[in-house]
Design a protein around this motif. Structure first.
Motif, mmCIF file in Angstrom:
data_model
loop_
_atom_site.group_PDB
_atom_site.id
_atom_site.type_symbol
_atom_site.label_atom_id
_atom_site.label_comp_id
_atom_site.label_asym_id
_atom_site.label_seq_id
_atom_site.Cartn_x
_atom_site.Cartn_y
_atom_site.Cartn_z
ATOM 1 N N CYS A 153 -1.056 9.058 2.340
ATOM 2 C CA CYS A 153 0.064 8.149 2.104
ATOM 3 C C CYS A 153 1.290 8.561 2.909
ATOM 4 O O CYS A 153 1.370 9.672 3.428
ATOM 5 C CB CYS A 153 0.418 8.120 0.610
ATOM 6 N N VAL B 67 -3.339 12.675 -1.906
ATOM 7 C CA VAL B 67 -2.391 11.572 -1.781
ATOM 8 C C VAL B 67 -1.425 11.831 -0.633
ATOM 9 O O VAL B 67 -1.091 10.908 0.135
ATOM 10 C CB VAL B 67 -1.628 11.375 -3.108
ATOM 11 N N VAL C 11 2.576 10.913 -8.186
ATOM 12 C CA VAL C 11 1.253 10.630 -8.760
ATOM 13 C C VAL C 11 0.804 11.776 -9.660
ATOM 14 O O VAL C 11 0.283 11.558 -10.775
ATOM 15 C CB VAL C 11 0.236 10.379 -7.629
ATOM 16 N N GLY D 133 2.732 12.030 -3.439
ATOM 17 C CA GLY D 133 1.761 12.856 -4.157
ATOM 18 C C GLY D 133 2.354 13.516 -5.388
ATOM 19 O O GLY D 133 1.700 13.640 -6.439
ATOM 20 N N THR E 274 0.855 -1.180 0.000
ATOM 21 C CA THR E 274 0.000 0.000 0.000
ATOM 22 C C THR E 274 0.893 1.232 0.000
ATOM 23 O O THR E 274 2.116 1.148 0.124
ATOM 24 C CB THR E 274 -0.923 0.013 1.233
ATOM 25 N N CYS E 275 0.254 2.390 -0.105
ATOM 26 C CA CYS E 275 1.035 3.627 -0.096
ATOM 27 C C CYS E 275 1.264 4.140 1.308
ATOM 28 O O CYS E 275 1.877 5.200 1.493
ATOM 29 C CB CYS E 275 0.340 4.700 -0.928
ATOM 30 N N SER F 59 -3.125 1.501 -5.509
ATOM 31 C CA SER F 59 -3.170 1.825 -4.075
ATOM 32 C C SER F 59 -3.491 3.295 -3.826
ATOM 33 O O SER F 59 -3.878 3.651 -2.707
ATOM 34 C CB SER F 59 -1.833 1.462 -3.422
ATOM 35 N N VAL F 60 -3.356 4.138 -4.858
ATOM 36 C CA VAL F 60 -3.677 5.566 -4.693
ATOM 37 C C VAL F 60 -4.893 5.950 -5.530
ATOM 38 O O VAL F 60 -5.192 7.134 -5.682
ATOM 39 C CB VAL F 60 -2.463 6.439 -5.080
ATOM 40 N N GLY G 169 4.512 11.620 2.421
ATOM 41 C CA GLY G 169 3.343 11.625 1.556
ATOM 42 C C GLY G 169 3.438 12.665 0.458
ATOM 43 O O GLY G 169 2.904 12.473 -0.642
ATOM 44 N N PHE H 251 -7.624 8.007 -3.704
ATOM 45 C CA PHE H 251 -7.169 9.373 -3.381
ATOM 46 C C PHE H 251 -7.221 10.255 -4.625
ATOM 47 O O PHE H 251 -7.575 11.439 -4.545
ATOM 48 C CB PHE H 251 -5.749 9.340 -2.814
#
Length: 300
Positions: free
Chosen positions: A151, A147, A119, A116, A42-43, A61-62, A112, A65
């Protein structure tokens, strides 16, 4: 027509190119084999891997979000151009996203914000971000913020070896100190056990205080020797001074001016002095005159 020797040159160049290709392929194969990627489930949470390994998270996993971040920017003006579901499916189809590495230490963190950013960069230019550049920037920033909030990874180096403590591991074991134990027996003082008897009992060897200065009995100087009877004490007025006067050239009698001294007479303390006698006579005369005047006024 190929000139003489041309075939030999061409064959040589061909063999050289093939050799270079094989060496280069082997080099790149070695580089690919030495690199490793650790995929986190997972993140958020923790992930273990060897030091230097790349840490990656699955796009799935994101996914949620991303969907929520895009929904935050859907309004009356953007509902037709911002597609949260499409963006969520897009990031899920990206597969593994590299978000950091395992540090050369016992552990570390991948914030996190870093996840982010990865992503948001992966979604740049994707369909469903909006038409206007300003809208696309707002949607990506909203996804990045979502995110970052949800995360964050803790990395654990599975092959980390802590530095050896003194006396342990391959750091070398220091030589045990050997000293004289009580009773004159030489032995290892680290093996002393409290409560045991014998030369290696639970007590430390006596310390040597020979280097500390101490007073020896019978060597004190008597006061009469330090201050002889015919000598003078510091500050004695009768002692000769250094020079006949001070810096201004004044003598001792001038320098001592201003000291108070008694001016009492040499007579006895019960003697009546002449000034006192005259004062008494004058007071008696004045009193007699006042009494006479008062009596005359009463009689008149």
């Amino acid at each position: 027509m190929i000139p003489p020797g041309g075939q030999l040159v061409r064959k040589t160049m061909t063999v050289t190119a093939i050799a270079a290709f094989m060496v280069g392929g082997a080099f790149f194969s070695m580089g690919t084999a030495s690199a490793a990627t650790t995929l986190a489930g997972t993140c958020a949470g923790s992930v273990g891997g060897s030091m230097g390994d790349t840490v990656a998270v699955q796009g799935s996993s994101v996914k949620e979000f991303v969907r929520q971040g895009a929904k935050d920017q859907v309004n009356v003006l953007t509902f037709a151009t911002v597609w949260p579901d499409a963006l969520a499916d897009t990031i899920a189809g990206k597969g593994a996203l590299n978000v950091g590495t395992v540090p050369n230490s016992a552990g570390g963190t991948i914030a996190g914000d870093a996840i982010g950013t990865v992503v948001a960069n992966a979604l740049k230019g994707a369909a469903g971000l909006g038409v206007l550049p300003d809208t696309q920037t707002k949607v990506l920033n909203s996804i990045k913020s979502r995110v970052a909030q949800g995360c964050g990874l803790t990395t654990i180096a599975t092959n980390y070896v802590a530095p050896g403590a003194p006396g342990a591991g391959n750091a070398g074991t220091p030589q045990a100190r050997t000293d004289t134990a009580p009773g004159g027996a030489a032995g290892n003082l680290s093996n002393l056990n409290p409560g045991t008897a014998g030369g290696t009992g639970g007590s430390a060897p006596m310390r040597d205080y020979g280097g500390i200065p101490t007073a020896t009995a019978g060597t004190a100087v008597a006061p009469g020797v330090r201050y002889p009877a015919n000598g003078t004490l510091p500050g004695d007025a009768s002692a000769p001074q250094a020079g006949q006067g001070d810096q201004s050239g004044q003598g001792a009698d001038v320098r001592d001016a201003g000291n108070a001294q008694s001016l009492a007479s040499n007579g006895a303390s019960n003697d009546v002095q002449l000034p006192m006698l005259l004062a008494v006579i004058v007071l008696a005369g004045v009193t007699a005159g006042l009494v006479r005047t008062w009596v005359l006024r009463r009689a008149g």
